[in-house]
Design a protein around this motif. Structure first.
Motif, PDB file in Angstrom:
ATOM      1  N   THR A  91      16.264  54.863  56.718  1.00  0.00           N
ATOM      2  CA  THR A  91      16.064  55.982  56.160  1.00  0.00           C
ATOM      3  C   THR A  91      15.060  55.934  55.036  1.00  0.00           C
ATOM      4  OG1 THR A  91      17.987  55.721  54.417  1.00  0.00           O
ATOM      5  CG2 THR A  91      18.230  57.029  56.694  1.00  0.00           C
ATOM      6  N   GLY A  92      14.409  54.653  54.829  1.00  0.00           N
ATOM      7  CA  GLY A  92      13.264  54.424  53.824  1.00  0.00           C
ATOM      8  C   GLY A  92      13.556  53.819  52.435  1.00  0.00           C
ATOM      9  N   GLY A  93      12.912  52.784  51.796  1.00  0.00           N
ATOM     10  CA  GLY A  93      13.212  52.391  50.805  1.00  0.00           C
ATOM     11  C   GLY A  93      12.133  51.811  50.185  1.00  0.00           C
ATOM     12  N   VAL A  94      12.407  50.875  49.009  1.00  0.00           N
ATOM     13  CA  VAL A  94      11.197  50.155  48.183  1.00  0.00           C
ATOM     14  C   VAL A  94      11.292  48.850  48.235  1.00  0.00           C
ATOM     15  CG1 VAL A  94      10.323  50.175  45.723  1.00  0.00           C
ATOM     16  CG2 VAL A  94      11.591  52.461  46.676  1.00  0.00           C
ATOM     17  N   GLY A  95      10.272  48.440  48.932  1.00  0.00           N
ATOM     18  CA  GLY A  95      10.327  46.883  49.251  1.00  0.00           C
ATOM     19  C   GLY A  95      10.848  46.436  50.566  1.00  0.00           C
ATOM     20  N   ASP A  96      11.194  47.555  51.395  1.00  0.00           N
ATOM     21  CA  ASP A  96      11.864  47.475  52.704  1.00  0.00           C
ATOM     22  C   ASP A  96      11.033  46.870  53.724  1.00  0.00           C
ATOM     23  OD1 ASP A  96      13.406  47.615  54.616  1.00  0.00           O
ATOM     24  OD2 ASP A  96      14.106  49.724  54.537  1.00  0.00           O
ATOM     25  N   LYS A  97      10.920  45.769  53.800  1.00  0.00           N
ATOM     26  CA  LYS A  97      10.156  44.855  54.769  1.00  0.00           C
ATOM     27  C   LYS A  97      11.181  44.419  56.114  1.00  0.00           C
ATOM     28  CE  LYS A  97       9.581  43.124  51.091  1.00  0.00           C
ATOM     29  NZ  LYS A  97      10.313  43.327  49.912  1.00  0.00           N
ATOM     30  N   HIS A 123       6.872  57.969  48.027  1.00  0.00           N
ATOM     31  CA  HIS A 123       7.518  56.548  47.394  1.00  0.00           C
ATOM     32  C   HIS A 123       7.638  55.604  48.324  1.00  0.00           C
ATOM     33  CE1 HIS A 123      11.367  57.835  47.762  1.00  0.00           C
ATOM     34  NE2 HIS A 123      11.738  56.717  47.423  1.00  0.00           N
ATOM     35  N   THR A 124       8.067  55.840  49.485  1.00  0.00           N
ATOM     36  CA  THR A 124       8.448  54.719  50.365  1.00  0.00           C
ATOM     37  C   THR A 124       7.325  54.163  51.001  1.00  0.00           C
ATOM     38  OG1 THR A 124       9.063  56.562  52.214  1.00  0.00           O
ATOM     39  CG2 THR A 124      10.817  55.938  50.730  1.00  0.00           C
ATOM     40  N   GLY A 125       7.536  52.939  51.640  1.00  0.00           N
ATOM     41  CA  GLY A 125       6.336  52.269  52.329  1.00  0.00           C
ATOM     42  C   GLY A 125       6.611  52.210  53.755  1.00  0.00           C
ATOM     43  N   GLY A 126       5.491  52.023  54.365  1.00  0.00           N
ATOM     44  CA  GLY A 126       5.506  52.473  55.814  1.00  0.00           C
ATOM     45  C   GLY A 126       5.523  50.903  56.823  1.00  0.00           C
ATOM     46  N   VAL A 211      18.509  55.795  43.390  1.00  0.00           N
ATOM     47  CA  VAL A 211      17.437  56.290  43.107  1.00  0.00           C
ATOM     48  C   VAL A 211      16.112  56.119  43.839  1.00  0.00           C
ATOM     49  CG1 VAL A 211      18.236  56.257  40.442  1.00  0.00           C
ATOM     50  CG2 VAL A 211      17.080  54.180  41.274  1.00  0.00           C
ATOM     51  N   GLY A 212      15.927  54.987  44.490  1.00  0.00           N
ATOM     52  CA  GLY A 212      14.885  54.677  45.228  1.00  0.00           C
ATOM     53  C   GLY A 212      14.967  55.189  46.861  1.00  0.00           C
ATOM     54  N   ALA A 213      16.134  55.955  47.043  1.00  0.00           N
ATOM     55  CA  ALA A 213      16.271  56.303  48.479  1.00  0.00           C
ATOM     56  C   ALA A 213      15.702  57.962  48.653  1.00  0.00           C
ATOM     57  CB  ALA A 213      17.903  56.352  48.722  1.00  0.00           C
ATOM     58  N   PHE A 214      15.539  58.114  50.043  1.00  0.00           N
ATOM     59  CA  PHE A 214      15.114  59.296  50.417  1.00  0.00           C
ATOM     60  C   PHE A 214      16.411  60.430  50.065  1.00  0.00           C
ATOM     61  CE2 PHE A 214      16.202  62.327  54.086  1.00  0.00           C
ATOM     62  CZ  PHE A 214      15.207  63.236  53.935  1.00  0.00           C
ATOM     63  N   SER A 366      13.897  51.219  41.192  1.00  0.00           N
ATOM     64  CA  SER A 366      13.142  51.141  42.359  1.00  0.00           C
ATOM     65  C   SER A 366      12.185  52.276  42.454  1.00  0.00           C
ATOM     66  CB  SER A 366      13.848  51.044  43.420  1.00  0.00           C
ATOM     67  OG  SER A 366      14.972  51.853  43.684  1.00  0.00           O
ATOM     68  N   ARG A 367      12.791  53.556  42.239  1.00  0.00           N
ATOM     69  CA  ARG A 367      11.687  54.506  42.389  1.00  0.00           C
ATOM     70  C   ARG A 367      10.539  54.378  41.576  1.00  0.00           C
ATOM     71  NH1 ARG A 367      11.511  59.771  45.064  1.00  0.00           N
ATOM     72  NH2 ARG A 367      13.946  59.607  45.453  1.00  0.00           N
ATOM     73  N   THR A 368      10.555  54.104  40.109  1.00  0.00           N
ATOM     74  CA  THR A 368       9.704  53.858  39.208  1.00  0.00           C
ATOM     75  C   THR A 368       8.558  52.757  39.708  1.00  0.00           C
ATOM     76  OG1 THR A 368      10.940  54.647  37.472  1.00  0.00           O
ATOM     77  CG2 THR A 368       8.657  53.449  36.830  1.00  0.00           C
ATOM     78  N   CYS A 369       9.218  51.860  40.253  1.00  0.00           N
ATOM     79  CA  CYS A 369       8.381  50.648  40.829  1.00  0.00           C
ATOM     80  C   CYS A 369       7.464  51.381  41.908  1.00  0.00           C
ATOM     81  CB  CYS A 369       9.328  49.647  41.219  1.00  0.00           C
ATOM     82  SG  CYS A 369       9.783  48.760  39.988  1.00  0.00           S
ATOM     83  N   ALA A 370       8.181  52.103  42.877  1.00  0.00           N
ATOM     84  CA  ALA A 370       7.301  52.552  44.034  1.00  0.00           C
ATOM     85  C   ALA A 370       6.423  53.572  43.580  1.00  0.00           C
ATOM     86  CB  ALA A 370       8.403  53.266  45.063  1.00  0.00           C
ATOM     87  N   GLU A 371       6.571  54.474  42.720  1.00  0.00           N
ATOM     88  CA  GLU A 371       5.722  55.645  42.314  1.00  0.00           C
ATOM     89  C   GLU A 371       4.244  54.706  41.533  1.00  0.00           C
ATOM     90  OE1 GLU A 371       8.924  58.945  41.618  1.00  0.00           O
ATOM     91  OE2 GLU A 371       7.951  57.949  39.892  1.00  0.00           O
ATOM     92  N   CYS A 372       4.617  53.592  40.865  1.00  0.00           N
ATOM     93  CA  CYS A 372       3.556  52.819  40.030  1.00  0.00           C
ATOM     94  C   CYS A 372       2.828  52.265  41.250  1.00  0.00           C
ATOM     95  CB  CYS A 372       4.176  52.023  39.149  1.00  0.00           C
ATOM     96  SG  CYS A 372       4.534  52.731  37.610  1.00  0.00           S
TER      97      CYS A 372
END
Length: 451
Positions: A91-97, A123-126, A211-214, A366-372
């Motif tokens: 469902t999408g995350g931060v650093g989710d590889k 904020h989520t990567g693809g 905090v970093g989730a959808f 994680s949300r702040t990291c993704a937004e930056c």
């Protein structure tokens, strides 16, 4: 002139009044959405009626099946692949590889993984953006090309074609402008319809909360997970979901080329423990669900073996070659101990962020990291925005680590001469440091399994 079996206004009125639609009515409505027989205002009205009145489980299963059948299906697959065609959805995350590692590792276990992935937005990567950081990698593949890739390699990671689930594209575009995006049933139908079109034997869902989730709220995320599992099983796919914590970034890297490099390290068995754990738990669940392992634990052991014996990274190398990467480039990228930055895009500058306090690391937002990272250029606000594959963030600490004031806790990979002050200030405040160690440091992000 033939009279249609159902009048669209009657179907809207029926749902507006809180009545259940029959399978035939749902199939007709979805068919007319794709054929142009439903006006945009009518589609908006139906979606609002669904949003307000809800759908029963049977209605959601029927809706998802009709959406699946609105376009091309990737199968039928060869008879000898029965029980081996599997996939996962996050469902999408931060650093989710995870997908970059899981697909080839499953292929190394004899599975067939027709992974249709998406691009990052917000904020989520693809997954596709990450793979396109590899020079020459192509995410475009026809149905026939995918079958060839599965035959020759066992996995592929590609973008969605125009003919795959066209009903979802039309419905989502209208949901986006009518305030009906955040409906659990419609979200679940959208996600599962695309996976069902892959004609899978088994599907595992990585449903994140935090905090970093959808979906930040764990209760709502669990509701979505249960709904998706119900739909998947209702459509004949063996489906389960893992509830996973997304308060802290996954692994150490956030950003496209950075995450490719970390994925390759993990494929060699040298990845961060939280990333590897998530990969093998998702893969173990899939091997068990599909009947290719006696238990999830046995599946985990089988998958971990491919990371340690070189079979997983070999499959990754084969996959990227078949998807357009020069063989010499792929070999150099995937070689153990390779200088991956001679191939992958590298940022012009690296700046360290210092710890503002001494103590113990309790969390990294994680949300702040993704937004930056997004502001640095690693992501996009609109689907047409360009991506800078080289930039991103690199964490230097783990949860539970002891740290002193002035120690490096993050490296920022950037192309601008100086990191903008607002980004630097936000990142400095992203780490949560307390004087005492955290009461526990979870060994796994997975909190529960829903099946």
């Amino acid at each position: 002139m033939s009279i249609p079996d159902f009048r669209i206004p009657d179907l809207i009125t029926k749902k507006k009044n809180g009545e259940s639609l029959t399978p035939g009515e749902i199939a007709h409505f979805v068919k007319e959405v794709v054929n142009g027989g439903v006006q945009e205002c009518q589609l908006g009205a139906m979606l609002m009626a669904i949003y307000l009145k809800g759908l029963t489980d049977d209605e959601i299963v029927c809706l998802t099946g009709a959406m699946r059948d609105s376009g091309d299906l990737l199968g039928p697959w060869p008879a000898e692949w029965k029980g081996k065609v599997v996939d996962k959805h996050s469902t999408g995350g931060v650093g989710d590889k995870v997908s970059l590692i899981l697909a080839p590792a499953l292929a190394a276990c004899g599975m067939k993984v027709p992974m249709v992935s998406g691009r990052g937005l917000g904020h989520t990567g693809g997954t596709l953006d990450k793979l396109e950081a590899i020079p020459g990698f192509s995410v475009s593949a026809s149905k026939e090309k995918m079958k060839q890739l599965l035959t020759e390699v066992g996995c592929c990671i590609v973008g969605q074609t125009e003919k795959l689930v066209p009903a979802d594209k039309k419905m989502y575009a209208t949901r986006d402008v009518t305030g009906t995006v955040d409906n659990i049933g419609l979200i679940a139908a959208s996600i599962i319809s695309k996976k069902a079109a892959e004609q899978l034997d088994a599907l595992v869902l990585d449903v994140k909360y935090g905090v970093g989730a959808f979906m930040v709220d764990e209760k709502k995320s669990r509701e979505l997970a249960q709904q998706m599992v119900t739909i998947g099983n209702g459509l004949g796919m063996k489906t389960s979901a893992l509830m996973t914590d997304m308060n802290n970034p996954i692994g150490k890297m956030i950003g496209n080329a950075l995450e490719v490099a970390e994925s390759i390290q993990c494929l060699h068995g040298n990845g961060p423990s939280d990333l590897e754990d998530l990969v093998i738990k998702l893969g173990g669940q899939l091997l068990f669900l599909s009947g290719n392992a006696d238990s999830a634990e046995k599946g985990e052991a089988d998958l971990k073996k491919t990371l340690n014996n070189g079979e997983a990274v070999k499959k990754f190398q084969e996959m990227i070659i078949k998807q357009g990467v020069d063989p010499n480039t792929a070999e150099a990228l995937c070689a153990k101990g390779a200088d991956m930055w001679s191939i992958l895009p590298k940022s012009k500058f690296t700046t360290t962020i210092k710890s503002p306090l001494s103590g113990f690391v309790h969390g990294i937002n994680s949300r702040t990291c993704a937004e930056c990272s997004l502001k640095l250029g690693a992501g996009r606000h609109a689907s047409t925005d360009p991506i800078n594959y080289a930039v991103g963030l690199e964490l230097c600490v783990n949860i539970g680590d002891k740290i002193s004031e002035g120690d490096d806790w993050m490296k920022v990979h950037h192309d601008c001469d100086v990191i903008p002050g607002d980004i630097r200030n936000r990142l400095t405040g992203t780490i949560d440091i307390k004087s005492c160690p955290p009461p526990t440091v979870p060994l796994s992000r997975v909190s529960s399994v829903i099946s």
